[in-house]
Design a protein around this motif. Structure first.
Motif, short mmCIF file in Angstrom:
data_model
loop_
_atom_site.label_atom_id
_atom_site.label_comp_id
_atom_site.label_asym_id
_atom_site.label_seq_id
_atom_site.Cartn_x
_atom_site.Cartn_y
_atom_site.Cartn_z
N ASN A 147 -6.36 -6.46 -10.79
CA ASN A 147 -7.49 -6.76 -9.80
C ASN A 147 -6.64 -7.60 -9.35
OD1 ASN A 147 -9.21 -5.13 -11.73
ND2 ASN A 147 -8.55 -6.86 -13.74
N ASP A 148 -5.64 -7.83 -8.58
CA ASP A 148 -5.42 -8.70 -7.82
C ASP A 148 -5.89 -8.79 -6.36
OD1 ASP A 148 -3.89 -10.77 -6.27
OD2 ASP A 148 -3.07 -11.70 -7.40
N SER A 149 -6.74 -9.01 -5.20
CA SER A 149 -7.03 -8.80 -4.76
C SER A 149 -6.33 -9.61 -3.17
CB SER A 149 -8.52 -8.98 -3.65
OG SER A 149 -8.30 -10.82 -4.10
N VAL A 150 -5.05 -9.64 -3.50
CA VAL A 150 -3.72 -10.33 -2.75
C VAL A 150 -3.09 -9.30 -2.84
CG1 VAL A 150 -2.38 -12.06 -1.96
CG2 VAL A 150 -4.76 -12.28 -3.08
N LYS A 151 -2.38 -8.78 -4.26
CA LYS A 151 -1.50 -8.55 -4.27
C LYS A 151 -1.15 -7.06 -4.64
CE LYS A 151 1.10 -13.29 -6.15
NZ LYS A 151 1.85 -13.75 -6.96
N SER A 152 -2.53 -6.62 -5.26
CA SER A 152 -1.52 -5.52 -5.63
C SER A 152 -3.04 -4.49 -4.66
CB SER A 152 -3.20 -5.10 -7.12
OG SER A 152 -3.77 -3.75 -7.40
N LEU A 153 -2.09 -3.24 -4.81
CA LEU A 153 -1.98 -2.05 -4.28
C LEU A 153 -3.06 -0.99 -4.15
CD1 LEU A 153 1.38 -2.13 -1.63
CD2 LEU A 153 -0.62 -3.52 -1.35
N VAL A 154 -3.33 -0.90 -5.79
CA VAL A 154 -4.28 -0.03 -6.55
C VAL A 154 -5.78 -0.31 -6.99
CG1 VAL A 154 -2.03 0.30 -7.41
CG2 VAL A 154 -2.78 -1.04 -8.59
N GLN A 155 -6.18 -1.60 -6.53
CA GLN A 155 -7.50 -2.42 -6.78
C GLN A 155 -8.73 -1.42 -7.14
OE1 GLN A 155 -8.84 -5.29 -4.73
NE2 GLN A 155 -10.04 -6.57 -6.63
N ASP A 156 -8.82 -0.65 -7.98
CA ASP A 156 -10.09 -0.12 -7.60
C ASP A 156 -9.60 1.73 -8.44
OD1 ASP A 156 -11.74 -1.91 -7.67
OD2 ASP A 156 -11.97 -1.62 -4.70
N LYS A 157 -8.01 1.44 -8.52
CA LYS A 157 -7.49 3.07 -8.53
C LYS A 157 -6.98 3.22 -10.05
CE LYS A 157 -7.04 3.76 -3.32
NZ LYS A 157 -5.13 3.28 -2.55
N VAL A 158 -7.34 2.48 -10.65
CA VAL A 158 -6.97 2.03 -12.40
C VAL A 158 -7.80 2.20 -13.38
CG1 VAL A 158 -5.29 0.39 -13.60
CG2 VAL A 158 -5.04 1.00 -11.54
N ALA A 159 -7.39 2.97 -14.29
CA ALA A 159 -8.48 2.66 -15.35
C ALA A 159 -7.21 2.55 -16.64
CB ALA A 159 -8.69 4.67 -15.77
N TYR A 160 -7.59 2.43 -17.95
CA TYR A 160 -7.14 2.45 -18.70
C TYR A 160 -7.21 3.12 -20.52
CZ TYR A 160 -5.95 -1.43 -16.58
OH TYR A 160 -5.88 -2.61 -15.28
N ALA A 161 -6.97 3.36 -21.05
CA ALA A 161 -6.58 3.74 -22.18
C ALA A 161 -6.04 3.71 -23.68
CB ALA A 161 -6.25 5.95 -22.38
N LEU A 162 -5.95 3.95 -24.99
CA LEU A 162 -5.97 3.35 -25.92
C LEU A 162 -3.86 3.26 -25.80
CD1 LEU A 162 -7.43 4.25 -28.82
CD2 LEU A 162 -7.77 1.69 -28.13
N HIS A 163 -2.98 2.90 -26.67
CA HIS A 163 -1.62 3.79 -26.52
C HIS A 163 -1.90 4.42 -27.23
CE1 HIS A 163 2.36 1.49 -27.60
NE2 HIS A 163 2.58 2.83 -27.88
#
Length: 449
Positions: free
Chosen positions: A299-315
């Motif tokens: 979510n880091d608006s400065v360092k992340s190039l994938v902000q808003d392109k990531v989702a999450y799932a269970l291990h």
């Protein structure tokens, strides 16, 4: 009889007269005289790891300092260097640290060396005010600070609290929504789905790592192996402390690491945790499977190039659903120079209000109420999957015993690295590891003769 003493000088006579006059003054008059300024209280000194989450804590500490006038100094160092520094400092008669952040895996060793204050006793005596301990995620509280219960590090009637969770984590699967949507892929719900997906992604996105992983010799590859070992139902020890790393679950976990290594450009054997995180947030990896610290990084608006392109799932599920519990703990050394003020700060820093304040800035929450906060759930939709993942969080995913740093960094950390590199078979690596661990545990007095 004459005296050879020289006559008193005018200055000496004036000084003597004023001194006698002061001695003759009434007590009330003496009390009215101006007093020298009181020396300021010494600064509280803390030790933090060099990680982004703790920059958020430092900002909160500045607010505490501004509002109370309490000066605070923070020493920051790489987290794997902290143990040696803390073992040296916390065993002195009087230390220099009022609060320390440590890896949760070190708690039993520190308590066995009598280096940490018992927070249950401090709370009971009224010297410490911890707000609503029941609101802290139970698995986090157990792994961060419970000592003396079952196996010495789990919760139970005889367990006492010696530290509180800060920067706590469980494991989570993160994946690139744009890549998965482009190729019509679904996040893997199991290892049976994960392993073939590595090859599919390598074929469809040849310039990208299918799944980034840590794998550096020592702690990092041990951590990576444990993530998969637990998912296949593995436990390092049984209830009688017999070592169980040489098992089908142990071999399967090495095979998973070898598959990740084989499908990653350059492999994983030089990667630290920072390396794998950087690979994911820079867009070089399609999936990530490790600590929930990835939330803030993605979510880091400065360092992340994938902000808003990531989702999450269970291990993903192996033979069982399981997830790590780990991260860091905040404790007060027994030799803290300013114990009373340190306990005030400890209570403030771990309160509901501060947990929510840190979460608003991207920090990972440790309280149930924070994760259920409606406003924060809108800002961080990943809280929904985090709440579900915590149902499977396993406080026993690794043994938190004094012997573990040696097992983790030198025994498993070396042999697992060689097994993934292919210089030794998985079975031989785990057989040797089990022999070394068993001998270590025997010398430590875990087995009756």
């Amino acid at each position: 009889m004459s005296s050879n003493r020289p006559p008193a000088s005018p200055r000496r006579r004036r000084l003597l007269h004023s001194t006698l006059a002061a001695l003759a003054m009434p007590a009330a008059a003496l009390a009215a005289l101006p007093k020298p300024a009181t020396a300021p209280a010494p600064a509280l000194r803390l030790m933090f790891p060099e990680l982004p989450y703790f920059e958020l804590l430092k900002n909160q500490l500045k607010k505490y300092s501004d509002s109370t006038g309490v000066r605070i100094e923070v020493d920051v160092m790489p987290y794997l260097d902290m143990r040696d520094a803390q073992l040296k400092e916390l065993q002195k008669a009087k230390g220099k640290y009022d609060l320390v952040v440590m890896l949760a895996a070190w708690k039993t060793e520190y308590v066995s060396r009598n280096m940490l204050a018992d927070l249950d006793k401090e709370q009971l005596a009224g010297r410490l005010n911890l707000e609503d301990v029941e609101d802290i995620v139970p698995a986090y509280l157990t792994v961060a600070g419970k000592v003396g219960g079952p196996r010495g590090y789990l919760d139970g009637p005889s367990a006492h609290l010696f530290a509180l969770p800060v920067g706590s984590e469980t494991s989570i699967l993160a994946y690139r929504t744009d890549i998965f949507q482009q190729h019509g892929l679904k996040p893997p719900a199991s290892y049976d789905e994960l392993l073939p997906l590595l090859h599919t992604l390598k074929q469809k996105e040849p310039g990208m790592q299918p799944l980034c992983s840590r794998g550096q010799r020592g702690h990092h590859i041990s951590h990576a192996w444990l993530l998969h070992f637990n998912a296949y139902g593995g436990e390092a020890f049984d209830a009688r402390w017999r070592c169980k790393v040489h098992s089908p679950a142990g071999i399967k976990a090495i095979e998973v690491l070898r598959a990740i290594h084989a499908t990653s450009k350059g492999g994983i054997l030089n990667n630290s945790y920072s390396d794998m995180c950087n690979a994911f947030i820079s867009g070089d990896a399609a999936m990530y499977l490790d600590s929930t610290n990835i939330f803030a990084l993605a979510n880091d608006s400065v360092k992340s190039l994938v902000q808003d392109k990531v989702a999450y799932a269970l291990h993903p599920k192996g033979s069982v659903y399981s997830a790590e519990t780990g991260g860091f703990s905040l404790a007060m050394p027994k030799n803290a120079p300013s114990a009373a003020r340190a306990m005030q700060l400890l209570g403030w820093l771990t309160s509901r209000q501060q947990d929510k304040a840190i979460a608003r800035k991207g920090g990972i929450p440790m309280r149930i109420s924070t994760m259920r906060d409606v406003e924060l759930q809108i800002i961080y939709p990943e809280y929904a999957i985090l709440n579900k993942q915590l149902e499977y969080a396993n406080p026993n995913w690794r043994p938190i015993i004094p012997e573990w740093p040696l097992i983790d960094e030198q025994i498993l950390g070396s042999l697992l690295h060689d097994a993934v590199a292919g210089t030794i078979t998985p079975a031989a690596a785990l057989e040797q590891a089990q022999e070394k661990i068993t001998e270590l545990m025997r010398k430590s007095g875990h087995y009756r003769s």
